[in-house]
Design an enzyme around this catalytic site. Structure first.
Site, mmCIF file in Angstrom:
data_model
loop_
_atom_site.group_PDB
_atom_site.id
_atom_site.type_symbol
_atom_site.label_atom_id
_atom_site.label_comp_id
_atom_site.label_asym_id
_atom_site.label_seq_id
_atom_site.Cartn_x
_atom_site.Cartn_y
_atom_site.Cartn_z
ATOM 1 N N SER A 71 0.832 -1.196 0.000
ATOM 2 C CA SER A 71 0.000 0.000 0.000
ATOM 3 C C SER A 71 0.880 1.264 0.000
ATOM 4 C CB SER A 71 -0.968 -0.037 1.195
ATOM 5 O OG SER A 71 -1.959 0.944 1.085
ATOM 6 N N HIS A 101 -4.682 -0.841 -4.311
ATOM 7 C CA HIS A 101 -6.095 -1.126 -3.975
ATOM 8 C C HIS A 101 -7.024 -0.736 -5.123
ATOM 9 C CE1 HIS A 101 -4.527 -1.774 0.003
ATOM 10 N NE2 HIS A 101 -4.262 -0.492 0.209
#
Length: 238
Positions: A131, A166
């Site tokens: 991330s 994501h």
């Protein structure tokens, strides 16, 4: 590799997954450990983006103590080791956790940890992350450090272009990434669904891998004011 040959510069960027998202599926983490070329690599978890969350650090240890490696962790703002640089340079892998990208980059710049990171990269220590810990290596990424508000953020620039993580799990992030790219505020780059990681060697994409059969990665480009998402084919790690 002979002792005289320099180690390749490697980066392993996980869009979303690994021990923090898929504790029952460690395919991406095991693949990372293999990149070191060591039978029992030293892997250090850098927890800056999570404001050094104790729970996140504990989850790292619970996972990596079950794998063939020597785990440790590093807190940068208030160091938990005698010498941050010495500890980093003794590692085979640095694994940067997810969280608040703005906090990560701010703390790294203030403490000059970004310079230590770059030294480690040049020395062939594998840089990895998930991330925020994935797009920080690129020229730019997308952050939601302000809740509900996505914005471009400048990364360390070790890799060219931008990265969006994501891509399937957060539809608002996907829309914002495309919008900012069309406006010229984010450089063209790559987008990763959860469960996909990119492996770079000496600044070039070597391959994409996935822990999920259907997970995808895309190269996002703008041509004549039109956005194109060109699919990559990740190798499923099974």
């Amino acid at each position: 590799m002979s002792p005289q040959e320099p180690r390749p510069k490697q980066i392993y960027a996980i869009g979303g997954g690994g021990f923090s998202l898929e504790p029952g599926n460690l395919a991406l983490d095991k693949e990372l450990l293999a990149l070191s070329g060591k039978p029992r690599p030293k892997v250090c978890f850098v927890s800056t983006a999570s404001f050094d969350s104790g729970d996140y650090i504990d989850r790292f240890y619970r996972t990596f103590k079950t794998l063939d490696c020597e785990p440790s962790h590093l807190t940068v703002k208030i160091p938990n080791v005698a010498s941050v640089r010495d500890h980093v340079m003794a590692q085979d892998i640095l694994y940067v956790g997810g969280g608040d990208a703005l906090n990560l980059l701010d703390q790294w710049h203030k403490t000059r940890f970004d310079l230590v990171i770059k030294e480690a990269y040049e020395a062939g220590i594998v840089l990895a992350g998930v991330s925020a810990g994935a797009f920080c290596w690129f020229e730019a990424g997308m952050t939601d450090s302000a809740p509900g508000q996505f914005a471009p953020v400048k990364g360390l620039g070790l890799l060219s272009g931008s990265l969006c993580v994501h891509y399937d799990g957060e539809p608002e992030r996907k829309v914002a990434y495309q919008r900012f790219m069309l406006r010229g505020l984010v450089a063209p780059g790559l987008a990763l669904e959860d469960g996909v990681a990119l492996h770079y060697v000496d600044g070039k994409l070597r391959r994409a891998v996935s822990s999920r059969p259907e997970a995808q990665a895309f190269r996002i480009e703008v041509r004549r004011n039109t956005l194109f998402a060109l699919p990559l084919e990740p190798s499923y790690l099974g």
